[in-house]
Design an enzyme around this catalytic site. Structure first.
Site, PDB file in Angstrom:
ATOM      1  CD  GLU A 186      -2.836  -1.187   2.380  1.00 49.29           C
ATOM      2  OE1 GLU A 186      -2.723  -0.317   3.268  1.00 49.29           O
ATOM      3  OE2 GLU A 186      -3.740  -2.032   2.336  1.00 49.29           O
ATOM      4  CD  GLU A 229       8.119 -11.310  -5.380  1.00 47.35           C
ATOM      5  OE1 GLU A 229       7.846 -11.950  -4.352  1.00 47.35           O
ATOM      6  OE2 GLU A 229       7.594 -11.491  -6.477  1.00 47.35           O
TER       7      GLU A 229
HETATM    8  P1  TGC Z   1       5.402 -12.225  11.291  1.00 46.41           P
HETATM    9  O1  TGC Z   1       4.744 -11.965  12.606  1.00 46.41           O
HETATM   10  O2  TGC Z   1       6.840 -12.612  11.251  1.00 46.41           O
HETATM   11  O3  TGC Z   1       4.555 -13.362  10.506  1.00 46.41           O
HETATM   12  C1  TGC Z   1       3.161 -13.293  10.394  1.00 46.41           C
HETATM   13  C2  TGC Z   1       2.693 -14.713  10.070  1.00 46.41           C
HETATM   14  O4  TGC Z   1       3.225 -15.113   8.808  1.00 46.41           O
HETATM   15  C3  TGC Z   1       4.074 -16.268   8.967  1.00 46.41           C
HETATM   16  N1  TGC Z   1       5.216 -16.084   8.071  1.00 46.41           N
HETATM   17  C4  TGC Z   1       5.349 -16.772   6.936  1.00 46.41           C
HETATM   18  N2  TGC Z   1       4.593 -17.751   6.414  1.00 46.41           N
HETATM   19  C5  TGC Z   1       4.994 -18.255   5.234  1.00 46.41           C
HETATM   20  N3  TGC Z   1       6.084 -17.807   4.582  1.00 46.41           N
HETATM   21  C6  TGC Z   1       6.864 -16.830   5.082  1.00 46.41           C
HETATM   22  N4  TGC Z   1       7.912 -16.375   4.393  1.00 46.41           N
HETATM   23  C7  TGC Z   1       6.503 -16.260   6.311  1.00 46.41           C
HETATM   24  N5  TGC Z   1       7.016 -15.269   7.099  1.00 46.41           N
HETATM   25  C8  TGC Z   1       6.226 -15.185   8.170  1.00 46.41           C
HETATM   26  C9  TGC Z   1       4.448 -16.275  10.449  1.00 46.41           C
HETATM   27  O5  TGC Z   1       4.785 -17.574  10.873  1.00 46.41           O
HETATM   28  C10 TGC Z   1       3.188 -15.752  11.069  1.00 46.41           C
HETATM   29  O6  TGC Z   1       2.248 -16.819  11.065  1.00 46.41           O
HETATM   30  P2  TGC Z   1       1.149 -16.955  12.243  1.00 46.41           P
HETATM   31  O7  TGC Z   1       0.424 -18.224  11.934  1.00 46.41           O
HETATM   32  O8  TGC Z   1       1.931 -16.987  13.520  1.00 46.41           O
HETATM   33  O9  TGC Z   1       0.284 -15.740  12.153  1.00 46.41           O
HETATM   34  O10 TGC Z   1       5.129 -10.969  10.365  1.00 46.41           O
HETATM   35  P3  TGC Z   1       5.663  -9.478  10.459  1.00 46.41           P
HETATM   36  O11 TGC Z   1       4.492  -8.570  10.374  1.00 46.41           O
HETATM   37  O12 TGC Z   1       6.586  -9.331  11.658  1.00 46.41           O
HETATM   38  O13 TGC Z   1       6.488  -9.316   9.098  1.00 46.41           O
HETATM   39  C11 TGC Z   1       7.565 -10.077   8.779  1.00 46.41           C
HETATM   40  C12 TGC Z   1       8.221  -9.571   7.466  1.00 46.41           C
HETATM   41  C13 TGC Z   1       8.768  -8.178   7.639  1.00 46.41           C
HETATM   42  C14 TGC Z   1       9.356 -10.545   7.175  1.00 46.41           C
HETATM   43  C15 TGC Z   1       7.206  -9.607   6.327  1.00 46.41           C
HETATM   44  O14 TGC Z   1       6.183  -8.737   6.527  1.00 46.41           O
HETATM   45  C16 TGC Z   1       7.819  -9.348   4.982  1.00 46.41           C
HETATM   46  O15 TGC Z   1       8.297 -10.263   4.338  1.00 46.41           O
HETATM   47  N6  TGC Z   1       7.809  -8.055   4.480  1.00 46.41           N
HETATM   48  C17 TGC Z   1       8.222  -7.757   3.105  1.00 46.41           C
HETATM   49  C18 TGC Z   1       6.988  -7.463   2.298  1.00 46.41           C
HETATM   50  C19 TGC Z   1       7.110  -7.978   0.889  1.00 46.41           C
HETATM   51  O16 TGC Z   1       7.919  -8.822   0.552  1.00 46.41           O
HETATM   52  N7  TGC Z   1       6.222  -7.507   0.023  1.00 46.41           N
HETATM   53  C20 TGC Z   1       6.180  -7.995  -1.308  1.00 46.41           C
HETATM   54  C21 TGC Z   1       4.940  -7.505  -2.021  1.00 46.41           C
HETATM   55  S1  TGC Z   1       4.569  -8.394  -3.489  1.00 46.41           S
HETATM   56  C22 TGC Z   1       5.747  -7.915  -4.584  1.00 46.41           C
HETATM   57  O17 TGC Z   1       6.654  -7.213  -4.322  1.00 46.41           O
HETATM   58  C23 TGC Z   1       5.581  -8.466  -5.936  1.00 46.41           C
HETATM   59  S2  TGC Z   1       6.702  -7.911  -7.110  1.00 46.41           S
HETATM   60  C24 TGC Z   1       6.367  -9.068  -8.251  1.00 46.41           C
HETATM   61  C25 TGC Z   1       7.065  -8.943  -9.534  1.00 46.41           C
HETATM   62  O18 TGC Z   1       6.786  -8.001 -10.290  1.00 46.41           O
HETATM   63  O19 TGC Z   1       7.837  -9.883  -9.827  1.00 46.41           O
HETATM   64  P1  FAD Z   2       9.646   0.750   2.526  1.00 45.82           P
HETATM   65  O1  FAD Z   2       9.028  -0.403   3.226  1.00 45.82           O
HETATM   66  O2  FAD Z   2       9.106   2.110   2.835  1.00 45.82           O
HETATM   67  O3  FAD Z   2      11.210   0.724   2.802  1.00 45.82           O
HETATM   68  C1  FAD Z   2      12.061   1.839   2.536  1.00 45.82           C
HETATM   69  C2  FAD Z   2      13.473   1.469   3.024  1.00 45.82           C
HETATM   70  O4  FAD Z   2      13.426   1.232   4.443  1.00 45.82           O
HETATM   71  C3  FAD Z   2      13.993   0.166   2.408  1.00 45.82           C
HETATM   72  O5  FAD Z   2      15.366   0.286   2.167  1.00 45.82           O
HETATM   73  C4  FAD Z   2      13.744  -0.876   3.487  1.00 45.82           C
HETATM   74  O6  FAD Z   2      14.668  -1.961   3.426  1.00 45.82           O
HETATM   75  C5  FAD Z   2      13.956  -0.051   4.737  1.00 45.82           C
HETATM   76  N1  FAD Z   2      13.240  -0.614   5.891  1.00 45.82           N
HETATM   77  C6  FAD Z   2      11.903  -0.816   6.046  1.00 45.82           C
HETATM   78  N2  FAD Z   2      11.634  -1.385   7.225  1.00 45.82           N
HETATM   79  C7  FAD Z   2      12.839  -1.560   7.853  1.00 45.82           C
HETATM   80  C8  FAD Z   2      13.222  -2.120   9.104  1.00 45.82           C
HETATM   81  N3  FAD Z   2      12.332  -2.644   9.959  1.00 45.82           N
HETATM   82  N4  FAD Z   2      14.544  -2.122   9.410  1.00 45.82           N
HETATM   83  C9  FAD Z   2      15.464  -1.631   8.545  1.00 45.82           C
HETATM   84  N5  FAD Z   2      15.159  -1.071   7.361  1.00 45.82           N
HETATM   85  C10 FAD Z   2      13.858  -1.059   7.013  1.00 45.82           C
HETATM   86  N6  FAD Z   2       3.933  -5.011  -4.389  1.00 45.82           N
HETATM   87  C11 FAD Z   2       2.835  -5.819  -4.491  1.00 45.82           C
HETATM   88  O7  FAD Z   2       2.098  -6.032  -3.544  1.00 45.82           O
HETATM   89  N7  FAD Z   2       2.532  -6.382  -5.703  1.00 45.82           N
HETATM   90  C12 FAD Z   2       3.267  -6.190  -6.813  1.00 45.82           C
HETATM   91  O8  FAD Z   2       2.962  -6.736  -7.877  1.00 45.82           O
HETATM   92  C13 FAD Z   2       4.409  -5.335  -6.722  1.00 45.82           C
HETATM   93  N8  FAD Z   2       5.140  -5.030  -7.833  1.00 45.82           N
HETATM   94  C14 FAD Z   2       6.144  -4.115  -7.759  1.00 45.82           C
HETATM   95  C15 FAD Z   2       6.765  -3.673  -8.926  1.00 45.82           C
HETATM   96  C16 FAD Z   2       7.759  -2.694  -8.879  1.00 45.82           C
HETATM   97  C17 FAD Z   2       8.378  -2.206 -10.150  1.00 45.82           C
HETATM   98  C18 FAD Z   2       8.180  -2.194  -7.623  1.00 45.82           C
HETATM   99  C19 FAD Z   2       9.291  -1.188  -7.545  1.00 45.82           C
HETATM  100  C20 FAD Z   2       7.560  -2.609  -6.464  1.00 45.82           C
HETATM  101  C21 FAD Z   2       6.518  -3.547  -6.507  1.00 45.82           C
HETATM  102  N9  FAD Z   2       5.806  -3.927  -5.366  1.00 45.82           N
HETATM  103  C22 FAD Z   2       4.712  -4.760  -5.462  1.00 45.82           C
HETATM  104  C23 FAD Z   2       6.081  -3.270  -4.094  1.00 45.82           C
HETATM  105  C24 FAD Z   2       7.285  -3.814  -3.334  1.00 45.82           C
HETATM  106  O9  FAD Z   2       7.033  -5.076  -2.799  1.00 45.82           O
HETATM  107  C25 FAD Z   2       7.656  -2.806  -2.251  1.00 45.82           C
HETATM  108  O10 FAD Z   2       8.184  -1.679  -2.911  1.00 45.82           O
HETATM  109  C26 FAD Z   2       8.631  -3.357  -1.242  1.00 45.82           C
HETATM  110  O11 FAD Z   2       8.032  -4.368  -0.456  1.00 45.82           O
HETATM  111  C27 FAD Z   2       9.194  -2.270  -0.318  1.00 45.82           C
HETATM  112  O12 FAD Z   2       8.203  -1.429   0.172  1.00 45.82           O
HETATM  113  P2  FAD Z   2       8.353   0.189   0.048  1.00 45.82           P
HETATM  114  O13 FAD Z   2       8.707   0.512  -1.351  1.00 45.82           O
HETATM  115  O14 FAD Z   2       7.128   0.766   0.637  1.00 45.82           O
HETATM  116  O15 FAD Z   2       9.616   0.514   0.936  1.00 45.82           O
END
Ligand code: TGC
Ligand code: FAD
Length: 404
Positions: A152, A383
């Protein structure tokens, strides 16, 4: 901007002669089926992607016409069982397909990994039988395209604080809020969206284009992933039928489970981009002469090339092993984080070094280097950012959560 794809294909026909580096004979670890898939995707990329991709990026155009071919070559959900239209293949096949696509362009791999890992996978894993039969075959063929809404405007790395709400009002489910940075959003037929329900738990819903109150404005002015369409998802009192709610999961583990699969694919994809930069740099270093010698005869350039091959080889071994763990259902999220983090960083460093080897030519579209480098700046952020994956590893090592 309208691009003449037929003319571009004809102009650049047979120019892509890519062969992958395989210093440790990783091919010997692959089955005939793995090589078949890898070669089929590679041939398709050479024929359909390489001739047009530079122009697409320069003009910031998503090549919609490639969707059908991506489906035909099996890049949409190769790991999804065949009974739902997927490829029924293992995770190494899936990884190899992503490697070949990203060798072409990260944006094309992005389109495929969102469709396969972030749209088909949640429906397969958490959907009802009816949802699986309704959506999966059409998504596998590319007849329908999907996107994944987790991020978001104010909540990227911390999705658990999301504001998007799924509430019950007068017996109906109503969705309000917005998602940002969503790959494929501007043209997706459906969106798998994660929202907070009345119990304060994350819930997945399938939102269909055409539902009243649902819009997908495109995000412009990107310097990265220019051949991929990115947009917002805006929900203004969108009524969601009960049959569109994913029944199989509640909580943040739902979207995070899907991310495991997508992050794994990226760890392979990044190797593809790195290989393309390395192969181009080797060729250039052998051909370009300065001070009366090919620049590849100078130690400094040899150091760069040797380190590139070392890092690519380490990444190949890492992902192959991770693939076997994925096949056995034993790969942990932290192991996947290590591979995504390492390989994307590795690819970005190789792109930067390769850019230097190409001198001024490295900044032009004559070579793929700058395009890969700019793309990888998104891949290292989406991711899960580079730093977030480090913190996931840190927590695995110490048992201490340093996120919050
Ligand atoms: P936390 O309290 O650690 O976990 C909440 C619940 O989730 C479970 N869990 C997982 N389950 C499966 N796989 C994993 N990798 C998991 N990591 C955690 C955990 O066991 C717990 O389960 P339950 O049953 O106890 O509720 O969660 P947190 O809020 O402290 O956050 C942890 C953190 C920071 C690692 C997580 O929020 C995170 O990975 N943040 C990064 C967000 C992210 O990767 N966003 C990606 C958006 S999609 C995207 O970018 C697509 S781009 C696609 C493209 O164009 O290719
Ligand atoms: P922020 O979370 O605001 O982070 C900013 C900086 O702060 C980063 O360097 C981060 O590492 C750092 N930071 C944040 N928290 C901490 C912490 N606790 N400790 C230390 N450092 C921290 N999302 C989707 O859901 N679906 C999609 O299909 C998708 N496609 C994407 C395509 C593109 C081209 C891009 C650029 C992004 C896409 N995303 C998508 C979003 C993407 O997953 C997010 O940009 C990413 O998860 C990081 O979130 P943010 O950009 O809000 O950065």
């Amino acid at each position: 901007m309208t691009l003449d794809f037929n003319a571009l294909r004809e102009l650049k026909k047979d120019q892509d002669t890519f062969q992958h580096p395989d210093f440790y004979a990783i091919d010997d670890l692959l089955t005939d089926e793995h090589k078949l898939i890898r070669n089929a995707v590679r041939d398709w990329v050479k024929r359909e992607v390489s001739p047009i991709i530079e122009a697409c990026c320069q003009e910031a155009v998503f090549p919609h016409h490639l969707i059908k071919g991506l489906g035909e070559v099996g890049c949409f959900g190769p790991q999804i069982p065949a009974e739902y239209g997927g490829g029924g293949l293992d995770y190494i096949s899936y990884g190899l397909a992503m490697q070949e696509l990203e060798r072409g362009d990260s944006g094309i791999r992005s389109t495929a990994s969102v469709q396969g890992s972030l749209v088909m996978y949640p429906i397969y894993k958490f959907g009802s039988e009816q949802q699986k039969h309704t959506y999966l075959p059409k998504l596998a063929s590319g007849e329908w395209m999907g996107c994944f809404g987790l991020t978001e405007p104010d909540h990227g790395s911390d999705p658990s604080s999301m504001k998007t709400r799924l509430t019950r009002q007068n017996g109906k489910y109503i969705l309000n809020g917005s998602k940002m940075w969503i790959s494929n959003a501007p043209f997706a037929d459906i969106a798998v969206v994660w929202a907070m329900n009345d119990d304060g738990k994350v819930q997945g819903v399938i939102v269909e284009r055409g539902m009243a109150g649902f819009t997908t404005p495109e995000t412009h002015n990107k310097w990265s992933l220019r051949a991929s369409a990115t947009g917002e998802l805006v929900f203004d009192q969108v009524e969601i039928p009960e049959e569109n709610i994913l029944p199989g999961v509640v909580g943040l583990k739902g979207p995070l489970t899907c991310l495991n699969s997508a992050r794994y694919g990226i760890s392979w994809g990044a190797i593809g981009a790195a290989m393309d930069c390395y192969v181009s740099a080797v060729k250039y270093a052998k051909e370009r002469k300065q001070f009366g010698k090919p620049i590849g005869a100078f130690q400094l350039q040899q150091k760069k090339l040797s380190e590139m091959l070392t890092e690519i080889t380490k990444a190949q071994v890492l992902t192959w092993r991770l693939g076997t763990l994925m096949n056995e259902g034993k790969a942990s999220p932290a192991q996947i984080s290590l591979a995504k983090r390492n390989n994307v960083d590795m690819a970005l460093n190789i792109a930067r070094e390769a850019r230097q080897i190409h001198g001024a030519m490295g900044i032009t579209g004559e070579y793929p280097i700058m395009r890969h480098m700019a793309n990888l700046e998104s891949v290292i952020t989406y991711e899960g950012t580079h730093d977030i994956h480090l913190l996931i590893l840190g927590m695995e090592i110490t048992g201490e959560n340093a996120f919050s």
